[in-house]
Enzyme design. Sequence first.
Site, PDB file in Angstrom:
ATOM      1  CG  PHE A 202      -2.199   0.678   1.164  1.00 40.59           C
ATOM      2  CD1 PHE A 202      -3.761   0.343   0.948  1.00 40.59           C
ATOM      3  CD2 PHE A 202      -2.075   2.266   1.007  1.00 40.59           C
ATOM      4  CE1 PHE A 202      -4.596   0.582   0.853  1.00 40.59           C
ATOM      5  CE2 PHE A 202      -3.427   3.022   1.324  1.00 40.59           C
ATOM      6  CZ  PHE A 202      -4.766   2.318   0.772  1.00 40.59           C
TER       7      PHE A 202
ATOM      8  CB  ILE B 156      -0.732   9.252   3.862  1.00 39.10           C
ATOM      9  CG1 ILE B 156       0.327   8.379   3.409  1.00 39.10           C
ATOM     10  CG2 ILE B 156      -0.894  10.662   3.359  1.00 39.10           C
ATOM     11  CD1 ILE B 156       1.388   8.885   1.683  1.00 39.10           C
TER      12      ILE B 156
ATOM     13  CB  THR C  33     -12.022   6.593   6.673  1.00 39.29           C
ATOM     14  OG1 THR C  33     -11.065   6.772   6.456  1.00 39.29           O
ATOM     15  CG2 THR C  33     -12.515   7.248   5.506  1.00 39.29           C
TER      16      THR C  33
ATOM     17  CG  HIS D 265      -8.963   1.908   6.967  1.00 36.82           C
ATOM     18  ND1 HIS D 265      -9.997   0.898   8.299  1.00 36.82           N
ATOM     19  CD2 HIS D 265      -7.826   2.130   6.320  1.00 36.82           C
ATOM     20  CE1 HIS D 265      -9.572  -0.251   6.923  1.00 36.82           C
ATOM     21  NE2 HIS D 265      -8.529   0.408   6.073  1.00 36.82           N
TER      22      HIS D 265
HETATM   23  N1  INI Z   1      -3.047   0.246   4.388  1.00 36.10           N
HETATM   24  C1  INI Z   1      -1.305   1.100   4.784  1.00 36.10           C
HETATM   25  O1  INI Z   1      -0.093   0.647   4.215  1.00 36.10           O
HETATM   26  N2  INI Z   1      -1.191   2.402   4.429  1.00 36.10           N
HETATM   27  C2  INI Z   1      -2.493   3.692   4.736  1.00 36.10           C
HETATM   28  O2  INI Z   1      -2.506   4.390   4.216  1.00 36.10           O
HETATM   29  C3  INI Z   1      -3.952   3.017   4.497  1.00 36.10           C
HETATM   30  N3  INI Z   1      -5.194   3.020   3.973  1.00 36.10           N
HETATM   31  O3  INI Z   1      -4.777   4.238   4.094  1.00 36.10           O
HETATM   32  O4  INI Z   1      -5.756   3.027   4.361  1.00 36.10           O
HETATM   33  C4  INI Z   1      -3.712   1.235   4.501  1.00 36.10           C
HETATM   34  N4  INI Z   1      -4.870   0.192   4.373  1.00 36.10           N
HETATM   35  C5  INI Z   1      -4.729  -0.848   3.936  1.00 36.10           C
HETATM   36  C6  INI Z   1      -4.035  -2.223   5.501  1.00 36.10           C
HETATM   37  O5  INI Z   1      -3.339  -1.539   5.843  1.00 36.10           O
HETATM   38  C7  INI Z   1      -4.395  -3.477   4.876  1.00 36.10           C
HETATM   39  O6  INI Z   1      -3.819  -4.372   3.560  1.00 36.10           O
HETATM   40  C8  INI Z   1      -6.803  -3.364   4.320  1.00 36.10           C
HETATM   41  O7  INI Z   1      -7.276  -3.419   5.618  1.00 36.10           O
HETATM   42  C9  INI Z   1      -6.326  -5.179   4.081  1.00 36.10           C
HETATM   43  O8  INI Z   1      -6.431  -6.395   5.966  1.00 36.10           O
END
Ligand code: INI
Length: 166
Positions: free
Chosen positions: A23, A83, A87, A89
């Site tokens: 990601f 980042i 949300t 999240h």
């Molecule tokens: N994962 C990241 O590494 N960076 C991020 O900014 C991010 N955001 O913003 O959502 C992110 N989300 C994915 C998360 O790490 C998982 O891979 C996903 O939720 C599946 O379990």
Amino acid sequence: MPKVTSATPDADGLAVAIAVARFNHYITSRLLEGAIEAFLDKGGSENDLHVVHVPGAFELPLAAKKLASSKKYAAVVCLGAVIRGDTPHFEYVCAETARGIMDASRKTDVPVAFGVLTTDTTEQALARISPRSNKGADAMLAALEMANVMKQLSGKGKVAKKRRKR
Ligand code: INI
């Protein structure tokens, strides 16, 4: 004189695993480059590095625990970039990633470095992957130093004298 333990980030002869999130790949790939460069710069051999790709930062703790508990590596380095969006999240991913990485280290007694950027903006993240200051390199140096500290703390020092009963 107090007994003092300290170590340098010397990578000679150390095997290290790097878990890196896909990601925000444009940032994490630069963290990875920085970490590998630092490892080689400190005398490590490419053959002693194992790079593991995972989907996002949230998946780093599981990979880190598996790698650390294998006891094949002197340290594990976790790299990711979270980042802030609009949300909540962000908060969940950051909190669970940090907690999980610390848990992996505590449960296995293997140093696991936290090379995960948690920033409000992309610009802030980019500032942390410049050639001048790369947080992936910093995480690798911390992991190497801790690997060498742990070596010293693993029974190689003298045992403290027992106090006599009066
Ligand atoms: N994962 C990241 O590494 N960076 C991020 O900014 C991010 N955001 O913003 O959502 C992110 N989300 C994915 C998360 O790490 C998982 O891979 C996903 O939720 C599946 O379990």
